[in-house]
Design a protein around this motif. Structure first.
Motif, PDB file in Angstrom:
ATOM      1  N   UNK A 182       7.952  -5.619  -1.345  1.00  0.00           N
ATOM      2  CA  UNK A 182       6.554  -5.367  -1.671  1.00  0.00           C
ATOM      3  C   UNK A 182       6.142  -3.916  -1.816  1.00  0.00           C
ATOM      4  N   UNK A 183       7.040  -2.974  -1.607  1.00  0.00           N
ATOM      5  CA  UNK A 183       6.700  -1.556  -1.721  1.00  0.00           C
ATOM      6  C   UNK A 183       6.558  -1.164  -3.192  1.00  0.00           C
ATOM      7  N   UNK A 184       5.754  -0.138  -3.439  1.00  0.00           N
ATOM      8  CA  UNK A 184       5.596   0.382  -4.797  1.00  0.00           C
ATOM      9  C   UNK A 184       6.714   1.356  -5.121  1.00  0.00           C
ATOM     10  N   UNK A 185       7.210   1.337  -6.364  1.00  0.00           N
ATOM     11  CA  UNK A 185       8.304   2.221  -6.740  1.00  0.00           C
ATOM     12  C   UNK A 185       7.832   3.642  -7.055  1.00  0.00           C
ATOM     13  N   UNK A 186       8.565   4.605  -6.528  1.00  0.00           N
ATOM     14  CA  UNK A 186       8.355   6.009  -6.860  1.00  0.00           C
ATOM     15  C   UNK A 186       9.518   6.458  -7.723  1.00  0.00           C
ATOM     16  N   UNK A 212       0.814  -1.218   0.000  1.00  0.00           N
ATOM     17  CA  UNK A 212       0.000   0.000   0.000  1.00  0.00           C
ATOM     18  C   UNK A 212       0.849   1.271   0.000  1.00  0.00           C
ATOM     19  N   UNK A 213       2.180   1.146  -0.024  1.00  0.00           N
ATOM     20  CA  UNK A 213       3.056   2.307   0.157  1.00  0.00           C
ATOM     21  C   UNK A 213       4.000   2.475  -1.030  1.00  0.00           C
ATOM     22  N   UNK A 214       4.076   3.707  -1.536  1.00  0.00           N
ATOM     23  CA  UNK A 214       5.035   4.066  -2.577  1.00  0.00           C
ATOM     24  C   UNK A 214       6.244   4.703  -1.908  1.00  0.00           C
ATOM     25  N   UNK A 220       0.255   7.671   0.203  1.00  0.00           N
ATOM     26  CA  UNK A 220       0.431   7.613  -1.232  1.00  0.00           C
ATOM     27  C   UNK A 220       0.644   6.153  -1.618  1.00  0.00           C
ATOM     28  N   UNK A 221      -0.358   5.565  -2.298  1.00  0.00           N
ATOM     29  CA  UNK A 221      -0.311   4.145  -2.654  1.00  0.00           C
ATOM     30  C   UNK A 221       0.001   3.984  -4.129  1.00  0.00           C
TER      31      UNK A 221
END
Length: 168
Positions: A83-87, A57-59, A163-164
């Motif tokens: 598992x984090x989203x890439x920014x 759920x986190x970028x 920010x997801x």
């Protein structure tokens, strides 16, 4: 009407039709392709007390504040593996004073910030500073080596937003 006049008129009409077809075809061929808007790196997600925030759920955006080449990319890869989203990934401004790791945020209590901080280890600091990229901004310095296991999730204690990453 004589046959020669009919032939000339027929050829003239056909020439006009061919010319209209060529103009229409050229304008269609030279028109830019319609394109989709680029997806955003993250979307605001509203959370209520009692919700849990976990890595998917986190970028996270990572910036290299050291002379070590590839440190930000390596760290982003480790965040993605957890598992984090890439920014964004990039270099911090020259002279950014980071020895180990810092999180730049204007909300120290944000559950996404606390979750990322748990993965950076006890030497990481949360700094009151404007974030640089989408999601949680992480600055890594020359003494940073790798992420630690950290917490699997953080409980939300008050309504907030994070920010997801976009969902597939």
């Amino acid at each position: 009407m004589n046959i020669h006049v009919k032939t000339v008129l027929t050829l003239a009409v056909l020439a006009v039709l061919v010319l209209v077809g060529v103009v229409w075809g050229w304008s269609s061929l030279s028109k830019p392709f319609p394109h989709k808007a680029a997806p955003k790196d993250c979307y605001t997600t509203q959370l209520q007390a009692g919700d849990r925030v976990s890595a998917p759920k986190v970028t996270v955006s990572v910036y290299n504040a050291s002379e070590r080449v590839g440190l930000a990319e390596q760290t982003m890869s480790a965040f993605e593996n957890q598992g984090f989203g890439p920014g964004n990934v990039g270099n911090a401004a020259k002279g950014t004073p980071v020895l180990y790791a810092q999180i730049w945020t204007q909300d120290r209590t944000n559950p996404a910030v606390r979750l990322v901080a748990s993965r950076l280890g006890p030497r990481a600091h949360i700094i009151d500073h404007a974030p640089k990229g989408p999601g949680v901004t992480v600055m890594v310095g020359p003494q940073f080596q790798k992420l630690v296991q950290g917490k699997q999730s953080i409980k939300v204690t008050q309504p907030t937003s994070i920010c997801s990453p976009p969902t597939a």
